[in-house]
Enzyme design. Sequence first.
Site, PDB file in Angstrom:
ATOM      1  N   TYR A   1       2.921   3.702  16.710  1.00 21.52           N
ATOM      2  CA  TYR A   1       1.603   3.273  16.238  1.00 21.52           C
ATOM      3  C   TYR A   1       0.564   4.362  16.464  1.00 21.52           C
ATOM      4  O   TYR A   1      -0.234   4.677  15.577  1.00 21.52           O
ATOM      5  CB  TYR A   1       1.199   1.991  16.964  1.00 21.52           C
ATOM      6  CG  TYR A   1      -0.085   1.368  16.470  1.00 21.52           C
ATOM      7  CD1 TYR A   1      -0.147   0.790  15.208  1.00 21.52           C
ATOM      8  CD2 TYR A   1      -1.229   1.338  17.271  1.00 21.52           C
ATOM      9  CE1 TYR A   1      -1.314   0.201  14.752  1.00 21.52           C
ATOM     10  CE2 TYR A   1      -2.397   0.763  16.823  1.00 21.52           C
ATOM     11  CZ  TYR A   1      -2.439   0.194  15.554  1.00 21.52           C
ATOM     12  OH  TYR A   1      -3.608  -0.392  15.107  1.00 21.52           O
TER      13      TYR A   1
ATOM     14  N   VAL B   1       0.809  -1.223   0.000  1.00 21.97           N
ATOM     15  CA  VAL B   1       0.000   0.000   0.000  1.00 21.97           C
ATOM     16  C   VAL B   1       0.840   1.270   0.000  1.00 21.97           C
ATOM     17  O   VAL B   1       0.326   2.354  -0.272  1.00 21.97           O
ATOM     18  CB  VAL B   1      -0.995   0.033   1.186  1.00 21.97           C
ATOM     19  CG1 VAL B   1      -2.053  -1.051   1.041  1.00 21.97           C
ATOM     20  CG2 VAL B   1      -0.276  -0.056   2.529  1.00 21.97           C
TER      21      VAL B   1
END
Length: 251
Positions: free
Chosen positions: A154, A63
């Site tokens: 994250y 991606v």
Amino acid sequence: MRLEGKVALITGAGAGIGKTTAIRFAQEGAKVIVTDISLESVSQTAAEIEKAGGTALAFKHDVSNEDQWKSIVEESLNQFGAIDVLFNNAGIYFIKPIAEIGLDEWNRMISINVTGVFLGLKHVLPVMAKQKSGSVINASSIAGLIGASGHLAYGATKGAVRTMTKDAAIEYASANVRVNSIHPAYINTAMGDYAAQMSQMSEAELGKRVAPMGRFGTVEEVSNLVLFLASDESSYSTGSEFIIDGGATAN
């Protein structure tokens, strides 16, 4: 048949939430384009959909690679003529103290979790705008809403996805294109298994600690939420955060 006649593109569809959602979308009448870094796993997802009578295309997909996004969008339009739903689901996860995060690890997480979502928006939103309809669902996390030790990298990516969602929603609202984010807590996926191992707890123990409901969420519960956002039932929702966390952020 809540997605009858729609075409949906789902990244990270080789396992977990992405796979379950792809199968659910097909059951609800959608033609599904499934992508994943692992061609073997995403081909299995497509095979399961087709065995059940659905229609699916599978692609190997990094991606963070813009050329691959261009190719997949072009081929999807050649095959189906539209993209009505985009679920930007692909992502990676690690837990690590700030001082121990390598720059290569940081950059890889940014490239997949943030750049990957950006490229999906860049290449699919104009398609939807031309159609004057569409729904994008971006996978964020409760880590994009609240802080947690070991989650700086994250959390940074999921906070970015949260804000990108709002920016895109405002930019494309006049074209009747909706963009929303989902914010799960721990779900019974490989990421959930990893979090339990890193916490030196069982999933049951970690679920009780994190969520007032006392357990991890299921992939089916998340796919139900994504289905709602993909369908016309959520036609007046855009730029919003949909939290699915068993009450974790209510504390």
